[in-house]
Design an enzyme around this catalytic site. Structure first.
Site, PDB file in Angstrom:
ATOM      1  N   LYS A  52     -51.909 -30.859   8.145  1.00 33.52           N
ATOM      2  CA  LYS A  52     -50.776 -30.123   8.710  1.00 33.52           C
ATOM      3  C   LYS A  52     -50.084 -29.288   7.628  1.00 33.52           C
ATOM      4  O   LYS A  52     -49.757 -28.115   7.853  1.00 33.52           O
ATOM      5  CB  LYS A  52     -49.796 -31.109   9.373  1.00 33.52           C
ATOM      6  CG  LYS A  52     -50.380 -31.723  10.630  1.00 33.52           C
ATOM      7  CD  LYS A  52     -49.618 -32.933  11.140  1.00 33.52           C
ATOM      8  CE  LYS A  52     -50.423 -33.606  12.262  1.00 33.52           C
ATOM      9  NZ  LYS A  52     -49.833 -34.854  12.766  1.00 33.52           N
ATOM     10  N   GLN A  96     -45.021 -38.936  11.528  1.00 37.32           N
ATOM     11  CA  GLN A  96     -46.426 -39.289  11.754  1.00 37.32           C
ATOM     12  C   GLN A  96     -46.545 -40.728  12.253  1.00 37.32           C
ATOM     13  O   GLN A  96     -45.994 -41.644  11.657  1.00 37.32           O
ATOM     14  CB  GLN A  96     -47.212 -39.098  10.439  1.00 37.32           C
ATOM     15  CG  GLN A  96     -48.698 -39.335  10.567  1.00 37.32           C
ATOM     16  CD  GLN A  96     -49.397 -38.305  11.458  1.00 37.32           C
ATOM     17  OE1 GLN A  96     -49.156 -37.107  11.365  1.00 37.32           O
ATOM     18  NE2 GLN A  96     -50.265 -38.784  12.347  1.00 37.32           N
ATOM     19  N   ASP A 119     -43.944 -32.149  18.221  1.00 38.67           N
ATOM     20  CA  ASP A 119     -45.050 -32.995  18.676  1.00 38.67           C
ATOM     21  C   ASP A 119     -45.021 -33.143  20.199  1.00 38.67           C
ATOM     22  O   ASP A 119     -46.002 -33.582  20.797  1.00 38.67           O
ATOM     23  CB  ASP A 119     -44.934 -34.400  18.060  1.00 38.67           C
ATOM     24  CG  ASP A 119     -45.937 -34.627  16.934  1.00 38.67           C
ATOM     25  OD1 ASP A 119     -46.933 -33.884  16.873  1.00 38.67           O
ATOM     26  OD2 ASP A 119     -45.716 -35.557  16.131  1.00 38.67           O
TER      27      ASP A 119
END
Ligand code: NAD
Length: 293
Positions: A52, A96, A119
């Site tokens: 990312k 994460q 997300d």
């Protein structure tokens, strides 16, 4: 048989994003800024976050990686989330997953400002997505839709069978593909570990999506001739012929299933790069404040 090359498509889309970022900068504005919070040392999470951050560099975004040890408390993590929520220089951020077991993931997800939830995991974004309202769409389902769209694969009227009902892949993808929308209008069957005769369901699929987490689970006898196969799985298996001693495979037995398929995604190089690219698209949308509610 067409190989749905997610790596090449993600490069194309990243170049498109880069052009938009250059335009933002040319106007004298700052580029989009994504932050990622990584707690602990899970090797897969390290690799995902590394990808990312690298993607941010490729598209011209700023990125901030906040690393904390496994021993970080829930309270400390919630404080980081709250600071990121308040920070006007951060357009979007991700925490994460998975988090260490002493931290409640649901509590952390709920603490994220939905307007920065690139997300798309916050229940507000999930609910808005389900109702077809503007929302940050979860990255993997969005990546799958982009892969289908840009390869000219029609979803309208098709029978889509999804194996796996997770909140981040199977369930949201099922919602998106059954919606009245450009990449929707499919008839969707969601299957899972309690499905009685799985092969009978998967054999009916015009488009089969595997999001299970079991290496090579979908075999040739489970698909019909001419199926489009989207393999979301990422599984590391032992391979003594490799220098590293292992390699990545999907949930689909590629060698067996590919010859029967009209189109199929490889692993690696299929859905994985598209997921990261969808996260970049969400961050660009956050910078442009495109999703308003
Ligand atoms: P998960 O573990 O949350 O869910 C797995 C699903 O598979 C469950 O709904 C379960 O019911 C179903 N399942 C398990 N065993 C089954 C069986 N025998 N028959 C039918 N269904 C069964 O998984 P997830 O988070 O959705 O991830 C699935 C896979 O996709 C994993 O390999 C993961 O690493 C990968 N993944 C890849 C990406 C990407 O960007 N490519 C993103 C997310 C997840």
């Amino acid at each position: 048989m067409v190989v749905l090359d997610g790596k090449a498509l993600s490069t194309t889309i990243k170049n498109e994003i880069r052009i938009e970022v250059d335009q933002i900068i040319a106007k004298g504005d700052r580029p989009p800024h994504l932050a990622a919070v990584l707690v602990g040392n899970n090797p897969a999470s390290e690799a995902y976050v590394g990808n990312k951050v690298r993607s941010c560099e490729q598209v011209g975004f700023s990125s901030t990686l906040i690393r904390r040890p496994e021993t970080t408390t829930e309270e400390e993590l919630l404080k980081i989330v709250s600071d990121l929520n308040e920070d006007a220089d951060i357009d979007g951020f991700i925490v994460q997953l998975p988090l260490p077991s002493h931290i409640n993931e649901e509590k952390v997800t709920l603490a994220i400002n939905p307007h920065k939830d690139v997300d798309g995991f916050h229940p507000l974004n999930f609910g808005r997505m389900a109702q077809g309202l503007p929302a940050y769409l979860p990255a993997t389902p969005q990546g799958v839709l982009l892969l289908l769209e840009r390869n000219g694969i029609e979803t309208s009227g098709q029978h889509v069978v999804i194996v796996g009902r997770s909140n981040i892949v199977g369930t949201p993808l099922g919602i998106l593909m059954s919606r009245k929308d450009k990449m929707g209008n499919a008839t969707v069957t969601i299957t899972h570990s309690r499905t009685k005769d799985l092969a009978a369901e998967t054999k009916r699929a015009d488009i089969l999506v595997a999001a299970i987490g079991i290496p090579n689970f979908i075999t040739a006898d489970m698909v019909k001739e001419g199926v489009v196969v989207i393999d979301v799985g990422i599984n590391r298996i032992d391979d003594p012929t490799r220098k590293s001693g292992s390699r990545l495979v999907g949930d689909v037995d590629y060698d067996q299933v590919a010859p029967k398929s009209k189109a199929i995604t490889p692993v690696p190089g299929g859905v994985g790069p598209m997921t990261v690219t969808a996260l970049m698209l969400n961050t660009l949308k956050a910078r442009k404040k495109e999703i308003r509610y």
